[in-house]
Design a protein around this motif. Structure first.
Motif, mmCIF file in Angstrom:
data_model
loop_
_atom_site.group_PDB
_atom_site.id
_atom_site.type_symbol
_atom_site.label_atom_id
_atom_site.label_comp_id
_atom_site.label_asym_id
_atom_site.label_seq_id
_atom_site.Cartn_x
_atom_site.Cartn_y
_atom_site.Cartn_z
ATOM 1 N N VAL A 148 -8.967 11.962 13.053
ATOM 2 C CA VAL A 148 -8.770 10.615 12.512
ATOM 3 C C VAL A 148 -7.394 10.068 12.902
ATOM 4 O O VAL A 148 -6.373 10.771 12.830
ATOM 5 C CB VAL A 148 -8.886 10.633 10.960
ATOM 6 N N ASN A 149 -7.398 8.781 13.303
ATOM 7 C CA ASN A 149 -6.147 8.077 13.601
ATOM 8 C C ASN A 149 -6.196 6.693 12.986
ATOM 9 O O ASN A 149 -7.252 6.053 12.985
ATOM 10 C CB ASN A 149 -5.950 7.959 15.125
ATOM 11 N N GLY A 150 -5.072 6.248 12.474
ATOM 12 C CA GLY A 150 -5.031 4.910 11.889
ATOM 13 C C GLY A 150 -3.945 4.770 10.853
ATOM 14 O O GLY A 150 -2.985 5.556 10.813
ATOM 15 N N GLN A 151 -4.099 3.782 9.995
ATOM 16 C CA GLN A 151 -3.069 3.499 8.988
ATOM 17 C C GLN A 151 -3.697 2.884 7.748
ATOM 18 O O GLN A 151 -4.616 2.073 7.849
ATOM 19 C CB GLN A 151 -2.063 2.510 9.590
ATOM 20 N N LYS A 152 -3.219 3.282 6.597
ATOM 21 C CA LYS A 152 -3.681 2.703 5.325
ATOM 22 C C LYS A 152 -2.478 2.143 4.584
ATOM 23 O O LYS A 152 -1.330 2.484 4.889
ATOM 24 C CB LYS A 152 -4.355 3.786 4.459
ATOM 25 N N VAL A 153 -2.751 1.297 3.608
ATOM 26 C CA VAL A 153 -1.657 0.769 2.797
ATOM 27 C C VAL A 153 -2.121 0.715 1.340
ATOM 28 O O VAL A 153 -3.323 0.610 1.081
ATOM 29 C CB VAL A 153 -1.179 -0.608 3.320
ATOM 30 N N TRP A 154 -1.162 0.788 0.436
ATOM 31 C CA TRP A 154 -1.466 0.776 -0.998
ATOM 32 C C TRP A 154 -2.323 1.964 -1.412
ATOM 33 O O TRP A 154 -3.180 1.835 -2.281
ATOM 34 C CB TRP A 154 -2.178 -0.523 -1.419
ATOM 35 N N THR A 155 -2.138 3.097 -0.757
ATOM 36 C CA THR A 155 -2.905 4.278 -1.148
ATOM 37 C C THR A 155 -2.194 4.892 -2.364
ATOM 38 O O THR A 155 -1.105 5.443 -2.233
ATOM 39 C CB THR A 155 -2.998 5.282 0.023
ATOM 40 N N SER A 156 -2.820 4.751 -3.505
ATOM 41 C CA SER A 156 -2.147 5.088 -4.762
ATOM 42 C C SER A 156 -2.342 6.548 -5.166
ATOM 43 O O SER A 156 -3.336 7.162 -4.801
ATOM 44 C CB SER A 156 -2.658 4.174 -5.878
ATOM 45 N N ASN A 204 5.372 0.324 -12.265
ATOM 46 C CA ASN A 204 5.648 1.713 -11.918
ATOM 47 C C ASN A 204 4.339 2.368 -11.481
ATOM 48 O O ASN A 204 3.726 3.121 -12.214
ATOM 49 C CB ASN A 204 6.249 2.434 -13.129
ATOM 50 N N HIS A 205 3.943 2.034 -10.257
ATOM 51 C CA HIS A 205 2.655 2.506 -9.750
ATOM 52 C C HIS A 205 2.945 3.303 -8.493
ATOM 53 O O HIS A 205 3.508 2.761 -7.537
ATOM 54 C CB HIS A 205 1.787 1.284 -9.434
ATOM 55 N N GLU A 206 2.560 4.579 -8.495
ATOM 56 C CA GLU A 206 2.835 5.402 -7.308
ATOM 57 C C GLU A 206 1.854 5.023 -6.205
ATOM 58 O O GLU A 206 0.670 5.341 -6.270
ATOM 59 C CB GLU A 206 2.685 6.891 -7.669
ATOM 60 N N THR A 207 2.351 4.296 -5.213
ATOM 61 C CA THR A 207 1.463 3.823 -4.151
ATOM 62 C C THR A 207 2.208 3.855 -2.821
ATOM 63 O O THR A 207 3.433 3.786 -2.782
ATOM 64 C CB THR A 207 0.881 2.435 -4.514
ATOM 65 N N ASN A 208 1.452 3.983 -1.722
ATOM 66 C CA ASN A 208 2.087 4.371 -0.456
ATOM 67 C C ASN A 208 1.494 3.683 0.774
ATOM 68 O O ASN A 208 0.326 3.305 0.765
ATOM 69 C CB ASN A 208 1.877 5.876 -0.239
ATOM 70 N N GLN A 209 2.327 3.667 1.809
ATOM 71 C CA GLN A 209 1.805 3.428 3.149
ATOM 72 C C GLN A 209 1.386 4.802 3.658
ATOM 73 O O GLN A 209 2.058 5.803 3.359
ATOM 74 C CB GLN A 209 2.910 2.925 4.064
ATOM 75 N N LEU A 210 0.326 4.836 4.436
ATOM 76 C CA LEU A 210 -0.145 6.136 4.928
ATOM 77 C C LEU A 210 -0.394 6.037 6.431
ATOM 78 O O LEU A 210 -1.184 5.201 6.880
ATOM 79 C CB LEU A 210 -1.433 6.524 4.190
ATOM 80 N N PHE A 211 0.307 6.891 7.169
ATOM 81 C CA PHE A 211 0.151 6.912 8.629
ATOM 82 C C PHE A 211 -0.675 8.147 8.996
ATOM 83 O O PHE A 211 -0.358 9.262 8.573
ATOM 84 C CB PHE A 211 1.518 6.945 9.307
ATOM 85 N N ILE A 212 -1.733 7.904 9.759
ATOM 86 C CA ILE A 212 -2.667 9.002 10.072
ATOM 87 C C ILE A 212 -2.642 9.257 11.577
ATOM 88 O O ILE A 212 -3.019 8.390 12.373
ATOM 89 C CB ILE A 212 -4.102 8.643 9.608
ATOM 90 N N ASP A 213 -2.185 10.462 11.923
ATOM 91 C CA ASP A 213 -1.996 10.772 13.338
ATOM 92 C C ASP A 213 -2.713 12.083 13.665
ATOM 93 O O ASP A 213 -2.242 13.160 13.308
ATOM 94 C CB ASP A 213 -0.479 10.886 13.605
#
Ligand SMILES: Cc1cc2nc3c(=O)[nH]c(=O)nc-3n(C[C@H](O)[C@H](O)[C@H](O)COP(=O)(O)OP(=O)(O)OC[C@H]3O[C@@H](n4cnc5c(N)ncnc54)[C@H](O)[C@@H]3O)c2cc1C
Length: 382
Positions: A148-156, A204-213
């Motif tokens: 898998v390759n790509g990018q996600k955002v707001w991955t909580s 206060n929400h634990e959320t992330n950018q996610l880079f998939i390589d």
């Protein structure tokens, strides 16, 4: 006051008793430190509430979605923030409804015991936004795995979860069948090829950018059939919307009780401010809106539990409950005057937390457009 608590009494009392141990000071401290409420989530897990939807044969409590919504409602109603834990409830549902017997046997008992958390779901991407069919994350089959390759955002909740449900394209976008060709996978969040970057945000929400390589996922972690992932995700999103609707109801009652109490106590011009109809009427109106929205929440949850179509009701419940609770939030902060802005009253924190639900997990316009097109038969606009 015990507004709206005329059903599931034993369940409510049990959850409320647990939540009582995590008081206003606890949530204020967590909010100030931008920390994850680890102790609260642990307690909720140990008490079995986080595995409410897991059938008893897998070590869960085997409750209905309606009962799960009561749990979430009591969390927000106690003054807590359910954003730290609701993910597990609806993600679980995707695995339960569409996972293979082997996947369920392998993961559900460990999730029920708290050994594993399935708190995260990676759907949203920076380039696609609400138009999920345009996601660019791609999963290519290579022997016994997918790469898998790509990018996600707001991955909580990614930093506090061992497992994530990930949506990726397994076939190229086809304008004639936009929602086909996407698949969902169960992913170990500690896998090589995942890099996360926290997003500092209003709540206060634990959320992330996610880079998939070049993330490698064993083929057996595909959930359901390849290419049908969007359908499965939508099914899970109905559960998510109904759970969030209930959280809004919990917030709504919290705001009503807080503002009512304050209006009785706060004396200005030699009388309680609540004696003025200018203060009473907005509170009464907000309360009525919450009561009405709550009916749609129960209708949607009942349909979901009966395995009946509930897309329209889930969307309407989420919309009406988010709107009603936001109205109550506005009334509450206004009634508190300047003190509404002081952290020690909790109003400003709950105000921020509640505002999120008009945007995520689905924003208002998208719900309105769903109802216009799919229920009222108006021409498709996008
Ligand atoms: C704190 C937080 C946590 C989140 N957690 C998760 C998570 O765990 N997993 C996950 O996958 N996602 C998550 N999300 C993402 C969330 O689901 C999206 O932010 C939300 O669905 C809106 O998408 P967007 O931000 O890309 O907005 P956009 O799609 O860019 O839309 C922006 C605005 O334009 C409006 N709009 C867009 N198209 C139209 C149209 N055709 N007509 C009218 N109006 C339109 C939208 O309604 C919205 O108001 C989270 C978001 C937040 C803020």
């Amino acid at each position: 006051m015990n507004l709206g608590r005329d059903n599931h009494t034993e369940l409510r009392e049990a959850v409320a008793a647990l939540c009582k141990q995590f008081d206003s000071a606890y949530w204020q401290k967590i909010d100030e430190a931008r920390a994850y409420p680890e102790a609260f989530v642990d307690a909720l897990t140990k008490a079995g509430w986080m595995s409410a939807l897991i059938p008893e044969e897998y070590g869960g409590s085997g409750l209905s979605l309606t009962e799960a919504t009561v749990i979430m409602e009591e969390v927000t109603r106690s003054g807590g923030n359910a954003g730290c834990c609701h993910g597990q409830m609806y993600n679980m549902n995707t695995l339960l409804r569409h996972g293979s017997p082997e996947q369920k046997k392998r993961y559900l008992p460990k999730i029920a015991s708290g050994e594993l958390r399935l708190q995260s779901m990676g759907v949203t991407e920076p380039g696609a936004g609400t138009d999920t069919t345009k996601i660019k994350t791609v999963a290519k089959r290579s022997g016994d795995r997918y790469v898998v390759n790509g990018q996600k955002v707001w991955t909580s909740r990614l930093q506090h979860s061992e497992l994530m449900i990930l949506l990726a394209r397994t076939s190229p976008f086809d304008a004639a069948k936009k929602s086909a060709g996407m698949s969902i996978f169960l992913v170990d969040t500690k896998s090589k090829g995942l890099e996360m970057k926290p997003i500092r945000n209003m709540v206060n929400h634990e959320t992330n950018q996610l880079f998939i390589d070049n993330l490698e996922i064993p083929a057996e972690n595909l959930i359901g059939e390849e290419g049908k992932g969007f359908k499965y995700i939508l099914d899970g999103l109905n559960a998510e919307r109904i759970l969030i609707a209930a959280e809004c109801i919990g917030d709504g009652y919290w705001f009503i009780e807080k503002t009512t109490g304050y209006s009785k106590d706060r004396v200005v011009f030699d009388r309680p401010i609540g004696q003025n109809q200018g203060i009473q009427f907005p509170i009464a109106e907000a309360y009525m809106e919450i009561e009405a929205a709550n009916l749609m929440r129960y209708k949607a949850a009942g349909l979901f539990d009966a395995h009946k179509p509930c897309g329209a009701e889930a969307n309407m419940a989420k919309h009406l409950c988010a709107k009603a609770s936001w109205e109550a939030a506005n009334v509450c902060i206004q009634t508190h005057g300047g003190f509404g802005f002081a952290a020690e009253y909790d109003v400003e924190r709950k105000f921020r937390e509640n505002r999120l639900y008009l945007v995520a997990p689905i924003s208002t316009n998208l719900i309105l457009s769903y109802i216009a097109e799919h229920v009222l038969g108006l021409p498709r606009s996008f």
